[in-house]
Write an enzyme that holds these catalytic residues in place. Structure first.
Site, mmCIF file in Angstrom:
data_model
loop_
_atom_site.group_PDB
_atom_site.id
_atom_site.type_symbol
_atom_site.label_atom_id
_atom_site.label_comp_id
_atom_site.label_asym_id
_atom_site.label_seq_id
_atom_site.Cartn_x
_atom_site.Cartn_y
_atom_site.Cartn_z
ATOM 1 N N GLU A 169 0.843 -1.191 0.000
ATOM 2 C CA GLU A 169 0.000 0.000 0.000
ATOM 3 C C GLU A 169 0.877 1.239 0.000
ATOM 4 O O GLU A 169 1.920 1.270 0.653
ATOM 5 C CB GLU A 169 -0.888 -0.027 1.254
ATOM 6 C CG GLU A 169 -1.908 1.083 1.351
ATOM 7 C CD GLU A 169 -2.822 0.941 2.585
ATOM 8 O OE1 GLU A 169 -3.307 -0.175 2.865
ATOM 9 O OE2 GLU A 169 -3.009 1.953 3.272
ATOM 10 N N ASP B 120 0.311 5.383 0.578
ATOM 11 C CA ASP B 120 -0.737 6.279 1.079
ATOM 12 C C ASP B 120 -0.388 7.750 1.081
ATOM 13 O O ASP B 120 0.692 8.133 1.559
ATOM 14 C CB ASP B 120 -1.012 5.987 2.575
ATOM 15 C CG ASP B 120 -1.601 4.642 2.818
ATOM 16 O OD1 ASP B 120 -2.535 4.274 2.124
ATOM 17 O OD2 ASP B 120 -1.104 3.961 3.744
ATOM 18 N N GLU C 299 -2.479 10.576 3.150
ATOM 19 C CA GLU C 299 -3.629 10.780 4.034
ATOM 20 C C GLU C 299 -3.608 12.220 4.534
ATOM 21 O O GLU C 299 -2.616 12.652 5.118
ATOM 22 C CB GLU C 299 -3.579 9.819 5.224
ATOM 23 C CG GLU C 299 -3.789 8.375 4.800
ATOM 24 C CD GLU C 299 -3.658 7.388 5.942
ATOM 25 O OE1 GLU C 299 -4.438 6.437 5.981
ATOM 26 O OE2 GLU C 299 -2.767 7.575 6.799
ATOM 27 N N ASP D 101 3.648 0.913 9.215
ATOM 28 C CA ASP D 101 4.459 1.573 10.258
ATOM 29 C C ASP D 101 5.633 2.358 9.688
ATOM 30 O O ASP D 101 6.722 2.357 10.264
ATOM 31 C CB ASP D 101 5.003 0.542 11.265
ATOM 32 C CG ASP D 101 3.901 -0.055 12.113
ATOM 33 O OD1 ASP D 101 2.839 0.595 12.246
ATOM 34 O OD2 ASP D 101 4.095 -1.162 12.644
ATOM 35 N N GLY E 185 -3.709 14.586 17.487
ATOM 36 C CA GLY E 185 -3.579 13.258 18.079
ATOM 37 C C GLY E 185 -4.886 12.672 18.583
ATOM 38 O O GLY E 185 -4.882 11.779 19.428
HETATM 39 C C1 LIG Z 1 -3.961 21.319 13.628
HETATM 40 O O1 LIG Z 1 -3.598 22.570 14.180
HETATM 41 C C2 LIG Z 1 -2.785 22.477 15.337
HETATM 42 C C3 LIG Z 1 -2.561 23.890 15.850
HETATM 43 O O2 LIG Z 1 -1.977 24.690 14.852
HETATM 44 C C4 LIG Z 1 -1.485 21.768 14.986
HETATM 45 O O3 LIG Z 1 -0.718 21.576 16.162
HETATM 46 C C5 LIG Z 1 -1.754 20.417 14.330
HETATM 47 O O4 LIG Z 1 -0.546 19.842 13.875
HETATM 48 C C6 LIG Z 1 -2.670 20.624 13.145
HETATM 49 N N1 LIG Z 1 -2.979 19.448 12.353
HETATM 50 C C7 LIG Z 1 -3.543 18.319 12.805
HETATM 51 C C8 LIG Z 1 -3.945 17.352 11.786
HETATM 52 O O5 LIG Z 1 -3.710 18.062 13.978
#
Ligand SMILES: *[C@@H]1O[C@H](CO)[C@@H](O)[C@H](O)[C@H]1NC(C)=O
Length: 238
Positions: free
Chosen positions: A54, A56, A58, A81, A152
């Site tokens: 695969e 990707d 994303e 991974d 996260g």
């Molecule tokens: C979303 O915005 C925050 C604050 O700018 C950033 O830390 C983060 O990396 C950004 N992207 C995602 C997908 O979380």
């Protein structure tokens, strides 16, 4: 041709009927605008076997005005991974941008608007898996990744802001179409199997360096918390 993926509750997607082994695959995408937090828009190749390969792209959504993350990953012989993550040097929601893969026997190059952001080299000679024998279909999907995608997983999808819409243009497949009866892709004389595509040229090399130095925010190769020994493909030569 322009088409859209509209995502309201479960998930949505489309895929190719045919399978391909090596070539150049390209798509113009305008990502979900405004509040896309918790959504993942994916553009990928997958062989969908039990030990699948695969490749990707994303796109991890965010609050309006906050940056998307582009996560790339490679699965070879069922093992993934190998994530690398990037910020983009533009807002991917206001216009179409081109995301492409050059995939041949020697390397996979992930490109954004023609700029290489990642290269995955064939190191089968060192006993490492490489996507070299499984034909893959091409897919794009839009789904709920709010358990992990944005900050996260802290930021969930705000359903009041649905539908979430990603728009696609100019789906380009210049690749060897696999038919189980001929199985001749690796031997083809196509342009992507020419020697000049086995390595990066000097301009592409400096572009890759520019992206890695300025936009790469995560590289599994240097994640010592996750991998106590550096993954072999990260250390063993170029
Ligand atoms: C979303 O915005 C925050 C604050 O700018 C950033 O830390 C983060 O990396 C950004 N992207 C995602 C997908 O979380």
């Amino acid at each position: 041709m322009t088409s859209s993926l509209v995502f309201i509750c479960a998930a949505s997607g489309f895929g190719s009927k045919n399978k391909y082994l090596f070539g150049h695959i390209s798509m113009n995408i305008k990502l979900v605008p405004q509040d896309s937090a918790g959504t993942v828009t994916a553009f990928y190749l997958s062989s969908e076997t039990s030990k699948h390969d695969e490749l990707d792209f994303e796109f991890l959504g965010n609050f309006s005005g906050d940056p998307y993350i582009l996560q790339t990953n490679v699965y070879a012989n069922g093992v993934g991974d190998k994530e690398q993550r990037f910020y983009l040097w533009f807002d991917p929601t206001t216009d179409f941008h081109n995301y492409s893969l050059l995939w041949n026997r020697q390397q996979v190059i992930f490109k954004v608007d023609g700029v290489p952001i990642r290269v995955f080299k064939n190191k089968e000679a060192l006993g490492l898996a490489y996507p070299s024998s499984q034909a893959m279909k091409i897919y794009s999907t839009l789904w709920n990744g709010d358990s992990w995608a944005t900050r996260g997983g802290l930021t969930k999808i705000n359903w009041a802001h649905s539908p979430f819409i990603a728009t696609y243009q100019n789906f380009g497949i210049d690749a060897c179409q696999w038919t189980d009866s001929t199985s001749n892709c690796p031997a083809s004389n196509s342009w992507w199997s020419q020697v000049s595509f086995d390595t990066l040229g000097s301009k592409a090399k400096s572009q890759l360096k520019w992206v890695q130095q300025n936009y790469m925010i995560y590289n599994y190769c240097t994640d010592t918390k996750r991998f106590s020994t550096t993954p072999a493909e990260c250390t063993s030569g170029n």
